[in-house]
Scaffold this active site. Structure first.
Site, PDB file in Angstrom:
ATOM      1  N   ASP A  86       0.285  -7.639   1.512  1.00 48.56           N
ATOM      2  CA  ASP A  86       0.675  -6.241   1.666  1.00 48.56           C
ATOM      3  C   ASP A  86       2.197  -6.081   1.685  1.00 48.56           C
ATOM      4  O   ASP A  86       2.760  -5.372   2.518  1.00 48.56           O
ATOM      5  CB  ASP A  86       0.062  -5.625   2.928  1.00 48.56           C
ATOM      6  CG  ASP A  86       0.154  -4.101   2.923  1.00 48.56           C
ATOM      7  OD1 ASP A  86       0.218  -3.522   1.823  1.00 48.56           O
ATOM      8  OD2 ASP A  86       0.180  -3.494   4.014  1.00 48.56           O
TER       9      ASP A  86
ATOM     10  N   HIS B 207       0.815  -1.223   0.000  1.00 50.37           N
ATOM     11  CA  HIS B 207       0.000   0.000   0.000  1.00 50.37           C
ATOM     12  C   HIS B 207       0.850   1.274   0.000  1.00 50.37           C
ATOM     13  O   HIS B 207       0.340   2.360  -0.260  1.00 50.37           O
ATOM     14  CB  HIS B 207      -0.987  -0.002   1.174  1.00 50.37           C
ATOM     15  CG  HIS B 207      -0.382   0.247   2.520  1.00 50.37           C
ATOM     16  ND1 HIS B 207      -0.080  -0.763   3.411  1.00 50.37           N
ATOM     17  CD2 HIS B 207      -0.028   1.387   3.150  1.00 50.37           C
ATOM     18  CE1 HIS B 207       0.420  -0.262   4.512  1.00 50.37           C
ATOM     19  NE2 HIS B 207       0.463   1.055   4.388  1.00 50.37           N
TER      20      HIS B 207
ATOM     21  N   SER C 138       4.633   2.821   7.820  1.00 51.01           N
ATOM     22  CA  SER C 138       4.379   1.653   6.975  1.00 51.01           C
ATOM     23  C   SER C 138       5.627   1.261   6.199  1.00 51.01           C
ATOM     24  O   SER C 138       6.254   2.090   5.544  1.00 51.01           O
ATOM     25  CB  SER C 138       3.264   1.956   5.976  1.00 51.01           C
ATOM     26  OG  SER C 138       2.002   1.829   6.573  1.00 51.01           O
TER      27      SER C 138
ATOM     28  N   ILE D 241      -5.710  -7.488 -21.725  1.00 53.11           N
ATOM     29  CA  ILE D 241      -6.052  -8.911 -21.731  1.00 53.11           C
ATOM     30  C   ILE D 241      -7.263  -9.171 -22.621  1.00 53.11           C
ATOM     31  O   ILE D 241      -7.329 -10.191 -23.309  1.00 53.11           O
ATOM     32  CB  ILE D 241      -6.339  -9.392 -20.295  1.00 53.11           C
ATOM     33  CG1 ILE D 241      -5.068  -9.297 -19.449  1.00 53.11           C
ATOM     34  CG2 ILE D 241      -6.853 -10.823 -20.297  1.00 53.11           C
ATOM     35  CD1 ILE D 241      -5.290  -9.608 -17.985  1.00 53.11           C
ATOM     36  N   GLY D 242      -8.225  -8.249 -22.601  1.00 49.67           N
ATOM     37  CA  GLY D 242      -9.438  -8.423 -23.387  1.00 49.67           C
ATOM     38  C   GLY D 242     -10.572  -9.035 -22.596  1.00 49.67           C
ATOM     39  O   GLY D 242     -11.239  -9.974 -23.059  1.00 49.67           O
TER      40      GLY D 242
END
Length: 421
Positions: free
Chosen positions: A184, A154, A264, A324-325
């Site tokens: 994370d 994050h 963090s 990717i479609g």
């Protein structure tokens, strides 16, 4: 309880928040007056007692003098102008924590994430705005050309540019090596050729500990870029182990060492100065104090090593990016439990003639990873795709539903196409 990730955005500086305690301040003022009144009474009683005691003491001295045949001349106390306080001869304080911090800080860095976010405008529409957030990271090694730093996913997600600042306050641009949103975790890389010799002399690689051996009650030391002000140190204990938080697929260490916004990705250390955890979150409510969380380093080791050995990702110009479609829908943890589905991206539609269609991906499949990097929602998948150009081939991990409701995992190679295909 609200779990708050501990990266820091300057526009959310708590010092700028309004004081909502106006009603309580009035009552506190009254308490102060009552307390002051009691304090004054106490002081006055102390003075009275002191005067009485002094008089009694002087009287006893006079009686003793007469009985013992001693005489005394009353002398006034003189003030000596050169009187000084006694101070220690040593200016150095020996502290285990101070030594640990001194030895570990060179291995902790600050990370600045510059991104562009869509925000609602005053007139009801949306507009793009540049946003800055800051976190921390830990230097964990290097290869022939890169310095490798572990942090939280994050901290780096959604970035346009990442900047790493070292102990000597020099800053260098960094690139994502690999991420794992479910745990994370992320590893970023700095080109060694861009790091000066003086900086290389001052930084260090952190020493990893064994988080499986920690015990509740032992010392915990947190180091990180709290509030974006630069490195700071907080201490406490290991409060608990094996804690679970929504959105993080790993059991966490709980500590009462202060984990503030900006911490963090920073280091949680044991009393030996070894990294036992990667600080990631705190409980942020008015009724809770001292509940911070860190990812245990031993449980994260395999994931970190996998991320370290991935190819460094360089963003592709938007006009050249591959697709990717498919059309996808997030499968959240709640949805997963409700419908017994794996978390990831549910394929709700496949574009005819696109890469996914040619690879045999069908509606109902769930995409869980791309080139070994897990994706838990459409945003995470799109973020990974920004590193790949049209015409490149990627490996998707998909879960295919069976007739009995069970899902089978497959690896599918998809050649990326242009937008809309």
């Amino acid at each position: 309880m609200e779990n708050q990730y501990t990266y820091y955005k300057p526009e959310q500086d708590p010092q700028n928040q309004p004081n909502m305690g106006g009603g309580d301040m009035g009552r506190q003022g009254q308490h102060r007056k009552n307390g002051a009144s009691k304090l004054i009474k106490t002081i006055c009683l102390g003075l009275v007692f002191g005067l009485v005691a002094s008089a009694a003491f002087q009287t006893s001295n006079m009686v003793a003098g007469k009985l013992l045949g001693k005489t005394s001349n009353t002398k006034q106390t003189e003030t000596v102008s050169n009187t000084k306080l006694t101070t220690s001869s040593s200016s150095t304080v020996n502290s285990d924590i101070a030594n640990i911090a001194k030895n570990t800080m060179p291995s902790v860095v600050s990370i600045t994430n510059m991104s562009v976010q869509e925000v609602q405008s005053f007139f009801g529409g949306t507009q793009e705005r540049q946003s800055e957030s800051v976190g921390s990271g830990i230097i964990i090694g290097q290869n022939d050309s890169e310095l490798l730093i572990v942090t939280n996913n994050h901290v780096v997600e959604g970035n346009d540019t990442l900047t790493v600042s070292f102990i000597d306050e020099t800053s260098v641009e960094a690139n994502v090596k690999g991420t794992d949103p479910n745990k994370d975790l992320a590893v970023v890389a700095v080109d060694l050729s861009k790091v000066g010799e003086s900086t290389l002399d001052q930084i260090a690689v952190a020493t990893m500990g064994d988080s499986s051996q920690i015990q509740v009650g032992e010392t915990a030391i947190a180091i990180g870029n709290a509030l974006g002000y630069g490195q700071s140190v907080t201490t406490g204990i290991i409060s608990a182990t094996g804690r679970e938080l929504d959105g993080i697929d790993v059991k966490l260490i709980q500590t009462d060492a202060a984990i503030n916004p900006g911490n963090s990705g920073g280091a949680l250390l044991n009393a030996k100065g070894e990294v036992i955890g990667i600080n990631t979150a705190k409980v942020a409510t008015d009724s809770v104090e001292g509940m911070g969380y860190a990812i245990p380093i031993s449980e994260a080791q395999e994931t970190i090593e996998n991320l370290m050995n991935q190819e460094t990702k360089m963003k592709v110009d938007e006009k050249d990016r591959g697709y990717i479609g498919i059309q996808g829908v997030d499968v959240t943890e709640d949805t997963s439990k409700m419908y017994n589905m794996p978390t990831g991206v549910y394929v709700s539609e496949v574009s005819s003639g696109g890469g996914a269609d040619k690879a045999g991906i069908t509606k109902g499949c769930v995409i869980t990873a791309i080139n070994g990097t897990s994706v838990n929602d459409m945003e995470a998948l799109q973020e990974q795709l920004q590193y790949y150009a049209k015409g490149e081939t990627v490996t998707l991990t998909i879960r295919v539903p069976g007739n009995n409701g069970e899902y089978t995992e497959n690896q599918v190679e998809v050649k990326l196409g242009s937008a809309g295909k």
